[in-house]
Design a protein around this motif. Sequence first.
Motif, mmCIF file in Angstrom:
data_model
loop_
_atom_site.group_PDB
_atom_site.id
_atom_site.type_symbol
_atom_site.label_atom_id
_atom_site.label_comp_id
_atom_site.label_asym_id
_atom_site.label_seq_id
_atom_site.Cartn_x
_atom_site.Cartn_y
_atom_site.Cartn_z
ATOM 1 N N ALA A 31 0.846 -1.188 0.000
ATOM 2 C CA ALA A 31 0.000 0.000 0.000
ATOM 3 C C ALA A 31 0.882 1.238 0.000
ATOM 4 O O ALA A 31 2.032 1.214 0.454
ATOM 5 N N ALA A 32 0.339 2.333 -0.505
ATOM 6 C CA ALA A 32 1.076 3.594 -0.511
ATOM 7 C C ALA A 32 1.474 3.956 0.909
ATOM 8 O O ALA A 32 0.672 3.856 1.839
ATOM 9 N N GLY A 33 2.724 4.348 1.071
ATOM 10 C CA GLY A 33 3.219 4.733 2.384
ATOM 11 C C GLY A 33 3.933 3.633 3.133
ATOM 12 O O GLY A 33 4.661 3.916 4.092
ATOM 13 N N GLU A 34 3.745 2.382 2.754
ATOM 14 C CA GLU A 34 4.458 1.296 3.415
ATOM 15 C C GLU A 34 5.950 1.356 3.081
ATOM 16 O O GLU A 34 6.342 1.748 1.983
ATOM 17 N N ARG A 35 6.757 0.961 4.045
ATOM 18 C CA ARG A 35 8.192 0.803 3.807
ATOM 19 C C ARG A 35 8.415 -0.634 3.343
ATOM 20 O O ARG A 35 8.084 -1.587 4.067
ATOM 21 N N VAL A 36 8.957 -0.783 2.139
ATOM 22 C CA VAL A 36 8.926 -2.077 1.458
ATOM 23 C C VAL A 36 10.325 -2.484 1.002
ATOM 24 O O VAL A 36 11.133 -1.643 0.574
ATOM 25 N N ALA A 37 10.597 -3.764 1.066
ATOM 26 C CA ALA A 37 11.763 -4.362 0.423
ATOM 27 C C ALA A 37 11.265 -5.386 -0.592
ATOM 28 O O ALA A 37 10.305 -6.118 -0.332
ATOM 29 N N ILE A 38 11.911 -5.419 -1.747
ATOM 30 C CA ILE A 38 11.574 -6.383 -2.794
ATOM 31 C C ILE A 38 12.806 -7.230 -3.041
ATOM 32 O O ILE A 38 13.913 -6.706 -3.222
ATOM 33 N N VAL A 39 12.631 -8.550 -3.020
ATOM 34 C CA VAL A 39 13.770 -9.455 -3.117
ATOM 35 C C VAL A 39 13.553 -10.475 -4.229
ATOM 36 O O VAL A 39 12.428 -10.764 -4.636
ATOM 37 N N GLY A 40 14.655 -11.028 -4.667
ATOM 38 C CA GLY A 40 14.616 -12.071 -5.677
ATOM 39 C C GLY A 40 16.023 -12.566 -5.927
ATOM 40 O O GLY A 40 16.987 -12.104 -5.304
ATOM 41 N N CYS A 41 16.152 -13.490 -6.852
ATOM 42 C CA CYS A 41 17.461 -14.017 -7.249
ATOM 43 C C CYS A 41 17.573 -13.962 -8.764
ATOM 44 O O CYS A 41 16.597 -14.243 -9.471
ATOM 45 N N GLY A 42 18.750 -13.626 -9.272
ATOM 46 C CA GLY A 42 18.941 -13.582 -10.715
ATOM 47 C C GLY A 42 18.029 -12.569 -11.365
ATOM 48 O O GLY A 42 17.953 -11.403 -10.959
ATOM 49 N N THR A 43 17.306 -12.999 -12.387
ATOM 50 C CA THR A 43 16.367 -12.132 -13.097
ATOM 51 C C THR A 43 15.391 -11.460 -12.142
ATOM 52 O O THR A 43 15.091 -10.272 -12.271
ATOM 53 N N SER A 44 14.882 -12.206 -11.169
ATOM 54 C CA SER A 44 13.905 -11.641 -10.235
ATOM 55 C C SER A 44 14.509 -10.515 -9.406
ATOM 56 O O SER A 44 13.814 -9.556 -9.053
ATOM 57 N N TYR A 45 15.783 -10.611 -9.092
ATOM 58 C CA TYR A 45 16.454 -9.533 -8.369
ATOM 59 C C TYR A 45 16.518 -8.268 -9.217
ATOM 60 O O TYR A 45 16.276 -7.164 -8.731
ATOM 61 N N PHE A 46 16.781 -8.420 -10.503
ATOM 62 C CA PHE A 46 16.852 -7.239 -11.371
ATOM 63 C C PHE A 46 15.463 -6.623 -11.582
ATOM 64 O O PHE A 46 15.330 -5.399 -11.677
ATOM 65 N N MET A 47 14.427 -7.457 -11.614
ATOM 66 C CA MET A 47 13.078 -6.908 -11.665
ATOM 67 C C MET A 47 12.754 -6.177 -10.362
ATOM 68 O O MET A 47 12.085 -5.133 -10.366
ATOM 69 N N ALA A 48 13.248 -6.698 -9.256
ATOM 70 C CA ALA A 48 13.059 -6.032 -7.965
ATOM 71 C C ALA A 48 13.705 -4.652 -7.974
ATOM 72 O O ALA A 48 13.141 -3.681 -7.454
ATOM 73 N N GLN A 49 14.892 -4.538 -8.565
ATOM 74 C CA GLN A 49 15.545 -3.237 -8.673
ATOM 75 C C GLN A 49 14.673 -2.250 -9.439
ATOM 76 O O GLN A 49 14.536 -1.080 -9.041
ATOM 77 N N ALA A 50 14.085 -2.706 -10.542
ATOM 78 C CA ALA A 50 13.250 -1.829 -11.362
ATOM 79 C C ALA A 50 12.003 -1.381 -10.594
ATOM 80 O O ALA A 50 11.651 -0.195 -10.580
ATOM 81 N N VAL A 51 11.328 -2.331 -9.949
ATOM 82 C CA VAL A 51 10.101 -2.002 -9.216
ATOM 83 C C VAL A 51 10.401 -1.066 -8.058
ATOM 84 O O VAL A 51 9.651 -0.109 -7.792
ATOM 85 N N ALA A 52 11.486 -1.321 -7.336
ATOM 86 C CA ALA A 52 11.833 -0.473 -6.193
ATOM 87 C C ALA A 52 12.037 0.971 -6.633
ATOM 88 O O ALA A 52 11.552 1.912 -5.990
ATOM 89 N N ALA A 53 12.745 1.169 -7.739
ATOM 90 C CA ALA A 53 12.977 2.524 -8.238
ATOM 91 C C ALA A 53 11.687 3.168 -8.714
ATOM 92 O O ALA A 53 11.447 4.364 -8.486
ATOM 93 N N LEU A 54 10.827 2.401 -9.360
ATOM 94 C CA LEU A 54 9.535 2.934 -9.816
ATOM 95 C C LEU A 54 8.677 3.367 -8.635
ATOM 96 O O LEU A 54 8.089 4.453 -8.645
ATOM 97 N N ARG A 55 8.595 2.510 -7.622
ATOM 98 C CA ARG A 55 7.716 2.799 -6.488
ATOM 99 C C ARG A 55 8.203 4.014 -5.705
ATOM 100 O O ARG A 55 7.427 4.931 -5.419
ATOM 101 N N GLU A 56 9.475 4.020 -5.363
ATOM 102 C CA GLU A 56 9.984 5.142 -4.587
ATOM 103 C C GLU A 56 9.990 6.417 -5.424
ATOM 104 O O GLU A 56 9.672 7.500 -4.917
ATOM 105 N N GLY A 57 10.314 6.298 -6.698
ATOM 106 C CA GLY A 57 10.348 7.462 -7.575
ATOM 107 C C GLY A 57 8.992 8.096 -7.786
ATOM 108 O O GLY A 57 8.897 9.302 -8.087
ATOM 109 N N SER A 58 7.936 7.311 -7.643
ATOM 110 C CA SER A 58 6.583 7.844 -7.816
ATOM 111 C C SER A 58 5.980 8.332 -6.503
ATOM 112 O O SER A 58 4.792 8.669 -6.444
ATOM 113 N N GLY A 59 6.787 8.347 -5.439
ATOM 114 C CA GLY A 59 6.340 8.902 -4.173
ATOM 115 C C GLY A 59 5.441 8.003 -3.362
ATOM 116 O O GLY A 59 4.726 8.480 -2.465
ATOM 117 N N GLN A 60 5.474 6.678 -3.614
ATOM 118 C CA GLN A 60 4.555 5.784 -2.921
ATOM 119 C C GLN A 60 5.169 5.092 -1.706
ATOM 120 O O GLN A 60 4.502 4.285 -1.066
#
Length: 294
Positions: A31-60
């Motif tokens: 939910a918006a405002g939650e402090r979140v970590a996204i984890v994965g291995c290999g490809t999933s880790y790189f998708m986690a990097q993308a999502v983390a930047a999108l979420r924080e960059g959009s102010g959520q």
Amino acid sequence: MTHVEDELTSQPGCWTRAATEAAGHAHALPAAGERVAIVGCGTSYFMAQAVAALREGSGQGETDAFAASEFPRGRSYDRVVALTRSGTTTEVLDLLGQLKGSTRTTALTADPATPVMAAADEVVVLDFADERSVVQTRFATTALTLLRAHLGLHTDAVVADARTALATPLPEGLVECTQFTFLGRGWTVGLANEAGLKMREASLAWTEAYPAMEYRHGPISITTHGTATWMLGAAPEGLAEQVRETGGQWVPGTLDPLAELVRVQRLAVAVAGARGLDPDRPRHLTRSVILARP
């Protein structure tokens, strides 16, 4: 057609379905405002990097990305989201087990008949994007699309660009290149990392990936005739000209960055074919990394 080719060409339809279903999974996603970590291995880790930047960059909300094996145990989060196609990856299951009862967890997976279903507090199953291939394509991008839609950052134009990426020929001379560098900015740094991984897995290519502004700080020294530098997203001013001055091939990102990744997936298959390799049988790799217990 190889499994990976068949799966990567199905991505526009998978993305459309994921975007449509995102609202139905909102209760399981951050939910918006939650402090979140996204984890994965290999490809999933790189998708986690993308999502983390999108979420924080959009102010959520503050959002970090970690390889599952490198999660900082002493750090506090409202929710940890695990990306795992197989639902069996040892590092992900171990982390979810350690967090059980202390931190709320959500897993995105492709297989509902795996241990992750019990390991996470909530699970989103994207079984329609599951894959037979070892090399991930559609599951990773579909999971990213679901999360992008959940953040309100997905549009129909992304799917249209993916169809263009599948229908348009690759740039002339690209398959013959001997080295590939992928660049990103913000959320596309994760995509650049994934692009490099795809090329290594499927075609054993020499690839590197960097934040675009870091490319000038050393990596550009390997760029020359017979190499390619591919930008996922908008390029920093003057970078294209600098690459061309080295004699290297510059590939601009003209589509949505996720659609650009589809073009890279196609390139990985094409380079594998040119080198006599089978992208369905990548060297030393298995569909899931399951570590033996001592």
